[in-house]
Scaffold this active site. Structure first.
Site, short mmCIF file in Angstrom:
data_model
loop_
_atom_site.label_atom_id
_atom_site.label_comp_id
_atom_site.label_asym_id
_atom_site.label_seq_id
_atom_site.Cartn_x
_atom_site.Cartn_y
_atom_site.Cartn_z
N GLY A 10 0.77 -1.20 -0.09
CA GLY A 10 0.01 0.00 -0.11
C GLY A 10 0.66 1.11 -0.12
CB ALA A 11 4.21 1.99 -0.99
N GLY A 14 -1.16 7.80 0.45
CA GLY A 14 -1.48 8.10 2.02
C GLY A 14 -0.15 7.98 2.84
CB ILE A 15 0.34 6.66 6.25
CG1 ILE A 15 -0.11 5.43 6.20
CG2 ILE A 15 -0.56 7.65 6.93
CD1 ILE A 15 -0.65 4.77 7.61
N GLY A 16 1.51 5.30 3.33
CA GLY A 16 2.26 4.16 2.91
C GLY A 16 3.27 4.95 2.11
CB SER A 138 -7.48 1.72 12.88
OG SER A 138 -8.37 2.70 13.29
CE1 TYR A 164 -9.91 -0.10 8.35
CE2 TYR A 164 -10.57 1.07 10.22
CZ TYR A 164 -9.63 0.64 9.13
OH TYR A 164 -8.54 1.45 9.18
#
Length: 281
Positions: A10-11, A14-16, A138, A164
């Site tokens: 997931g790079a 966002g944070i990735g 999370s 989730y």
């Protein structure tokens, strides 16, 4: 000085993305596991241009397709002798119940099962690299009430947030199981809450979920800020004693009471292993 080999899912956003850029600046050799290879290649060239680090590689990997996960692991095993850091960053929330290519509920598949299989396939490289496994969880895990008799949400009304939250609880279960089972082999594992980050997360939600996200947006932090705990866990020294713990703002915090349930944790491990077993051969 030996090069640190880091694999991250997931790079491309966002944070990735922020994590990948920060670690490239620290001369990590990065393997970007991405669903969209065009976006992965664009990020690769952006990172090389910005950091002068040319050790950036793109590996196709769709976490919702366990065959794709296994193929990505095979590519890594054919290319690498060891892995030092594995960052299981990718995730998502889905407004309506969907099924993965393999027939699993999508939230469970993308947030947990794909990463579970990835780790199982990469264990020899992770052991050789005395790796850190970093799982992005999370605070949503606190709303979880897992039903192990209905992991696929076929027997009850589907709830995006409950699905989730359960998947994020499973990230913590997975982290603690890894720390216990593989700590003696030199593998450490950490879970974290990145914060309420202003990314594309939740854009597909409808109704009350969409309203809640809109109300929260003014209070959200940037992706760069949200990546700081992941980056800390990838770079910090002398944190092995905190393996299995849950982090927030770069510090250990208490997870929910449910997160300490050993029976649930062991049941998740056994069920997950059974589900991915056909993809391990």
């Amino acid at each position: 000085m030996p090069v640190t080999t880091t694999v991250i899912t997931g790079a491309t956003s966002g944070i990735g993305r922020e994590t990948a850029i920060a670690l490239a600046k620290k001369d990590h050799s990065l393997y970007l596991l991405v669903r969209d290879t065009a976006k992965g290649e664009a990020l690769k060239h952006e990172i090389i241009l910005a950091t002068k680090n040319k050790n950036i590689y793109v590996v196709p990997c769709d976490l919702a397709d366990l065959d794709s996960v296994r193929n990505a692991a095979d590519i890594l095993k054919s290319s690498l002798l060891s892995i030092n850091v594995l960052i299981n960053n990718a995730g998502g929330i889905f407004a309506e119940r969907q099924e993965s290519k393999n027939g699993f509920e999508m939230t469970f598949a993308v947030n947990h099962l794909g990463h579970f299989l990835l780790v199982q396939c990469l264990l020899p490289l992770l052991e050789k690299g005395q790796a850190r496994i970093i799982n992005v969880s999370s605070e949503a895990h606190r709303m979880a009430k897992p039903n192990f008799n209905d992991l696929q949400w076929t027997k009850r009304p589907y709830s995006a947030w409950k699905a989730y939250g359960t998947a994020k609880l499973f990230n913590i279960y997975f982290t603690r199981s890894l720390a216990i089972k593989y700590g003696p082999k030199g593998i450490n594992a950490f879970a974290l809450h990145p914060g309420l980050v202003n990314t594309g997360f939740g854009t597909g939600l409808t109704g009350i979920g969409k309203l809640l996200m809109a109300l929260a947006r003014p209070f959200m932090i940037s992706a760069e800020t949200g990546a700081q705990t992941t980056i800390y866990l990838a770079l910090a020294t002398r944190i092995d004693a905190k393996s299995g713990k849950y982090f927030k703002n770069r510090e250990v915090v208490s997870a929910s009471t449910a997160a300490t349930n050993q029976v649930g944790r062991d049941r998740l491990w056994d069920l997950s292993l059974g589900l991915v077993e056909p993809y391990l051969n």
